[in-house]
Design a protein around this motif. Structure first.
Motif, PDB file in Angstrom:
ATOM      1  N   ASN A  16       0.774 -10.470   4.805  1.00 23.98           N
ATOM      2  CA  ASN A  16       1.389 -10.421   3.480  1.00 23.98           C
ATOM      3  C   ASN A  16       1.971  -9.054   3.147  1.00 23.98           C
ATOM      4  OD1 ASN A  16       1.936 -11.246   0.759  1.00 23.98           O
ATOM      5  ND2 ASN A  16       0.080 -10.184   0.138  1.00 23.98           N
ATOM      6  N   TRP A  17       1.328  -7.992   3.635  1.00 24.67           N
ATOM      7  CA  TRP A  17       1.621  -6.658   3.107  1.00 24.67           C
ATOM      8  C   TRP A  17       2.761  -5.967   3.813  1.00 24.67           C
ATOM      9  CZ3 TRP A  17      -0.707  -6.245  -1.336  1.00 24.67           C
ATOM     10  CH2 TRP A  17      -1.842  -7.062  -1.543  1.00 24.67           C
ATOM     11  N   TYR A  20       5.474  -9.716   6.271  1.00 20.96           N
ATOM     12  CA  TYR A  20       6.070 -10.724   5.388  1.00 20.96           C
ATOM     13  C   TYR A  20       7.049 -10.037   4.432  1.00 20.96           C
ATOM     14  CZ  TYR A  20       6.347 -15.052   2.658  1.00 20.96           C
ATOM     15  OH  TYR A  20       6.789 -16.204   2.044  1.00 20.96           O
ATOM     16  N   ALA A  21       6.650  -8.842   3.971  1.00 21.58           N
ATOM     17  CA  ALA A  21       7.555  -8.057   3.124  1.00 21.58           C
ATOM     18  C   ALA A  21       8.767  -7.598   3.930  1.00 21.58           C
ATOM     19  CB  ALA A  21       6.817  -6.855   2.546  1.00 21.58           C
ATOM     20  N   PRO A  43      -2.958 -13.251   4.676  1.00 21.90           N
ATOM     21  CA  PRO A  43      -3.239 -11.937   4.091  1.00 21.90           C
ATOM     22  C   PRO A  43      -3.115 -10.820   5.119  1.00 21.90           C
ATOM     23  CG  PRO A  43      -5.225 -13.301   4.172  1.00 21.90           C
ATOM     24  CD  PRO A  43      -4.085 -14.186   4.537  1.00 21.90           C
ATOM     25  N   HIS A  75      -3.173  -2.798   5.732  1.00 23.99           N
ATOM     26  CA  HIS A  75      -3.600  -2.797   4.342  1.00 23.99           C
ATOM     27  C   HIS A  75      -5.124  -2.868   4.245  1.00 23.99           C
ATOM     28  CE1 HIS A  75      -3.129  -3.560   0.051  1.00 23.99           C
ATOM     29  NE2 HIS A  75      -4.053  -4.477   0.175  1.00 23.99           N
TER      30      HIS A  75
ATOM     31  N   ARG B  72       6.121 -12.950  -3.129  1.00 23.00           N
ATOM     32  CA  ARG B  72       5.912 -11.561  -3.541  1.00 23.00           C
ATOM     33  C   ARG B  72       6.690 -11.275  -4.815  1.00 23.00           C
ATOM     34  NH1 ARG B  72       4.051  -7.967   0.130  1.00 23.00           N
ATOM     35  NH2 ARG B  72       5.368  -6.361  -0.719  1.00 23.00           N
ATOM     36  N   GLN B 100      13.583 -15.907   3.082  1.00 22.65           N
ATOM     37  CA  GLN B 100      13.315 -16.269   4.472  1.00 22.65           C
ATOM     38  C   GLN B 100      14.074 -17.525   4.901  1.00 22.65           C
ATOM     39  OE1 GLN B 100       9.065 -16.110   4.946  1.00 22.65           O
ATOM     40  NE2 GLN B 100       8.995 -13.967   4.356  1.00 22.65           N
ATOM     41  N   THR B 513      -4.856   3.247   2.140  1.00 17.81           N
ATOM     42  CA  THR B 513      -4.192   2.040   2.630  1.00 17.81           C
ATOM     43  C   THR B 513      -2.931   1.736   1.802  1.00 17.81           C
ATOM     44  OG1 THR B 513      -5.485   0.449   1.358  1.00 17.81           O
ATOM     45  CG2 THR B 513      -6.308   1.004   3.538  1.00 17.81           C
ATOM     46  N   GLY B 632     -10.426  -9.783   1.060  1.00 18.45           N
ATOM     47  CA  GLY B 632      -9.760 -11.012   1.500  1.00 18.45           C
ATOM     48  C   GLY B 632      -8.845 -10.874   2.686  1.00 18.45           C
ATOM     49  N   CYS B 633      -9.204 -10.030   3.665  1.00 16.98           N
ATOM     50  CA  CYS B 633      -8.343  -9.924   4.853  1.00 16.98           C
ATOM     51  C   CYS B 633      -8.562 -11.107   5.782  1.00 16.98           C
ATOM     52  CB  CYS B 633      -8.570  -8.616   5.592  1.00 16.98           C
ATOM     53  SG  CYS B 633     -10.213  -8.389   6.283  1.00 16.98           S
TER      54      CYS B 633
END
Lengths: 144, 664
Positions: A16-17, A20-21, A43, A75, B72, B100, B513, B632-633
């Motif tokens: 996601n971080w 995907y970006a 994620p 991330h 996003r 996309q 991060t 939540g990774c």
């Protein structure tokens, strides 16, 4: 007789971080890559269970690519390192089972690298196209 | 079975231009679980959202699929819409058919086909979605600002004025940053010190602000609202709380030949020093690499003359751990090294200097007390050449310089040229430039004044080579407008060096991060709509760490970052991310594999009693996930050998269903 162009089926798992970006940025920049690539958002690249990849090949995918954050930039600090190790093992096992190494790939794409995302996908699709259709692991019961 | 509604967005022509939205809506109508499917011009608009709310009520929907732009972008929007309609916000999935799909493909048939597949995958996922409720976590109502330049100072002052405690961590012995080194500031030409030092004093005197000078962040853990940060206070061998800053120790220190960093090595300082007269905190620092006492145990003069008794040769680095709710990065910039640009003879001649060095040369508190003298022979230079874009906009020489525009150089070069002509009208001043970029308020007027009123010569073209010849510098350049080679024998050459992020930014980004771009500038959560937030929740960006900026822009961004921090700290509780891992206690065998890979230490173990079918009680060790700590990774879910661990919102079965739908 006209030969129908081979359209490979590519599953891309993107974190996601970053990637995907990055894929979104490729869109923002209107970078072109083949529609054969279908992206699944996760994620983190470390969320990719080897089962997902096996499932994709079972259901007829011709190539699977995982994209994550650049090493050191995860991330979640370290997720992509796990991905790297897990996939090194899985891919060599898949190779043993007859799924060529070129059909599987792990690539790091940051959120700022839209152009790299598109280039990576173009290259991957071209590589898989050259290999042709994947017959291995395919569950014939899935065929309609 | 879910009752799913599918909403396909046109996004004007952004999607509808490449994707047949009607066909997508129709194709998804027959997917399992779908009871309603429609399309609309702008789903995110008020009318579009109302449409969703009404459809939920009318068709008793339990799940929503929006085929639109990237999640996003508008996932939050549609989750709120779902909540408005009385649904759990996590019953919404987005199929990204803009970034996309429609934006990267040009063919209508191909685009439509792909959009349908992406829609099917989202429908397959929603079929397995479960309502999720985020946990709450408290907010530590304190902020940390990393970097004490003008960006950090302004952010800290704004947050503190709103009533929240702020700590500033600055790696140098004093706050003030680059602005403290400047002479005058464009376009109004007020002196940097006159506008900066009062702010530094405000920081020092503010009851809500604490300054950790000569300190660095060494560890960061936690998450938005609840960060835990370890700060390393480097040993300065002077007790900060006792030192009065009188300077007696500096006067008497016998080690006199240490290059002075504040003046960029153009003069010397003592082994014990106060960087400049207005330093905050005004406390002496001993340089352990120069001090005789620390190196050889011989001297001790400073401790003898210090009447306050502040000198402590045995001081060690100290680690302090503090809690914060928000972190602001304000690490600023650094001019690039001129090492790789030896065609400009920077290493061969003392009279080739960078613009920051020029700034010190013209500063009344600088090495020449503000007189413009050549560093080599302290003579007044009669011919000065300024070279712009040294290392900036270097697309063809990326291995040496930077591809981006450093943004501030055009204006400060105009300022330097103008001030030189103002003070020394007999000086001949030439500027070589690629383009002059002046898109700020009163900026172009300023540049025109330099050329029209002050007679600064501007030559469009680059300098190819500078050769020291005797006491002159032979400058070979090209004039692109006259289409000829230019040769100037200059006395002083000033290079407008490109700026790059501070070296400390990269390791800091790793600790936080927070993501960075390829040039090591911090990336913002959204380039237009969230320019002062990092994609990492609770981390904010202020000043040049995000991209090259001048002072007015830095101050506005600093204020904006402060506003965002205040907004966060004003909350008593934060809703967490409900997409966290959870363990099925019936399947878990307590093997510890998951805890070993968890980067947050969110997994602990407990012994739990289980009633067995034969009515005996068995005690088994099982994993427990702390939802407030889990980010939540999903690393643990893949590691778990018994398949007990799963990630809410991204469960194994959901992802499998997506793979299935795509490969069908």
């Amino acid at each position: 007789m006209q030969v129908k162009e081979f359209k490979p089926l590519i599953v891309a798992f993107c974190c996601n971080w970053c990637s995907y970006a990055g894929a979104d940025l490729a869109g923002n920049n209107r970078a072109d890559y083949p529609a054969d690539v279908k992206i699944i958002r996760l994620p983190c690249s470390c969320r990719v269970n080897p089962m997902f990849i096996l499932k994709a090949f079972q259901k007829g995918a011709d190539g699977v690519i995982l994209c994550g954050c650049l090493p050191g930039d995860c991330h979640y600090t370290s997720g992509n390192y796990y991905t790297r190790r897990r996939m090194a093992m899985l891919f060599s096992m898949l190779d043993f089972l007859g799924i060529e190494r070129e059909r599987t790939r792990v690539e790091w794409v940051s959120a700022a690298e839209g152009a790299k995302f598109a280039a990576t996908m173009n290259d991957f699709v071209a590589t898989v196209k050259a290999l042709g259709e994947n017959k291995r692991l395919e569950d014939l019961r899935c065929k309609k | 079975m879910q009752r799913i509604g599918v909403f396909v967005c046109w996004c004007g022509s952004n999607i509808a231009g490449t994707v047949d939205v009607k066909q997508v809506a129709k194709a998804l109508e027959n997917e399992p679980g779908v009871v309603y499917s429609t399309d609309y011009q702008y789903m995110c608009s008020q009318a579009g959202q109302d449409m969703i709310v009404n459809a939920v009520k009318e068709h008793r929907l339990t799940g929503i699929v929006v085929c639109s732009c990237s999640p996003r972008m508008h996932e939050q929007t549609f989750r709120k819409t779902a909540a408005k309609a009385g649904l759990n916000p996590y019953m919404v999935e987005i199929a990204n058919i803009r970034e996309q799909c429609s934006w990267v493909h040009k063919d209508m048939i191909v685009g439509t086909e792909k959009a349908i597949i992406l829609g099917k995958a989202a429908v397959a996922k929603v079929n397995l979605n479960a309502p999720l409720t985020p946990g709450e976590s408290p907010v530590t109502k304190r902020a940390l600002v990393i970097g004490g330049g003008i960006a950090g100072i302004q952010t800290a002052l704004d947050i503190a004025d709103a009533g929240f405690e702020v700590d500033i961590v600055e790696k140098k012995p004093t706050i003030g940053g680059k602005m403290a080194q400047l002479d005058k500031t464009f376009p109004t030409l007020d002196c940097a010190a006159c506008i900066l030092t009062p702010k530094m004093v405000d920081v020092a005197q503010h009851e809500k602000i604490r300054v950790f000078s000569f300190s660095e962040v060494s560890e960061v853990s936690g998450f938005v609202g609840n960060f835990e940060v370890t700060i390393k206070k480097k040993a300065r061998y002077v007790k900060e709380d006792i030192c009065t800053g009188c300077g007696a120790c500096v006067d008497k220190c016998p080690v006199k030949k240490v290059p002075n960093e504040f003046n960029l090595g153009m003069d010397n300082r003592k082994a014990i020093y106060i960087p400049f007269a207005q330093a905050v905190p005004k406390v002496a620092t001993i340089d352990p690499n120069a001090c005789n006492m620390l190196k050889a145990g011989k001297c001790g003069v400073c401790s003898k003359v210090c009447t306050a008794g502040a000198i402590d040769y045995t001081q060690k680095d100290e680690l302090v751990t503090e809690k914060y709710g928000a972190i602001v990065v304000a690490t600023g910039f650094e001019p690039i090294s001129m090492e790789k640009f030896d065609e400009y003879a920077y290493s061969q001649s003392k009279d080739v200097i960078t613009s920051l060095e020029f700034e010190r040369l013209t500063n009344a508190a600088g090495p020449t007390q503000g007189k413009l003298l050549r560093p080599s022979d302290l003579k007044h230079p009669e011919k000065i050449v300024f070279v712009q874009c040294v290392g900036s906009r270097c697309a063809s020489c990326a291995e040496k310089g930077k591809e981006y525009c450093s943004k501030i150089c055009c204006m400060y070069t105009a300022k330097h040229a103008m001030l030189t002509r103002d003070k020394y009208p007999d000086t001949d001043v030439t500027v070589f430039y690629i383009d002059v970029r002046t898109p700020g308020k009163n900026f172009d007027e300023f540049y025109r004044r330099a050329t029209e009123d002050y007679g600064v010569k501007y030559i469009k073209g680059m300098v190819g080579k500078i050769v020291p010849e005797g006491d002159k510098l032979h400058v070979q350049g090209s004039d692109l407008i006259a289409n000829e080679q230019v040769h100037i024998d200059a006395d002083l050459v000033v290079l407008a060096a490109a700026i790059e992020p501070d070296k400390s930014a990269r390791p800091l980004a790793t600790m936080l991060t927070a993501s960075m771009d390829t040039n090591d500038f911090f990336t913002e959560a959204h380039p237009k709509l969230r320019p002062v937030e990092s994609p990492t929740a609770g981390v904010f960006l202020s000043g040049a760490c995000q991209g090259p900026k001048d002072i007015p822009e830095t101050v506005s961004q600093a204020g904006a970052a402060a506003a965002k921090v205040i907004g966060l700290l004003a909350k008593d509780k934060l809703l967490g991310n409900p997409c966290v891992a959870s363990s099925d206690e019936n399947m878990c065998n307590g093997c510890s594999s998951c805890a070993n890979v968890c980067p947050y230490g969110a997994i602990t173990y407990e012994d739990k009693e289980f009633r067995m079918p034969d009515r005996t009680i068995q005690v088994r060790r099982i994993a427990k996930v702390n939802p407030a700590v889990c980010q939540g990774c999903g690393c643990c879910t893949v590691t778990c050998p018994s398949g007990a661990m799963d990630l809410r919102g991204f469960t194994n079965s959901q992802i499998m269903a997506e793979v299935d739908a795509i490969c069908k």
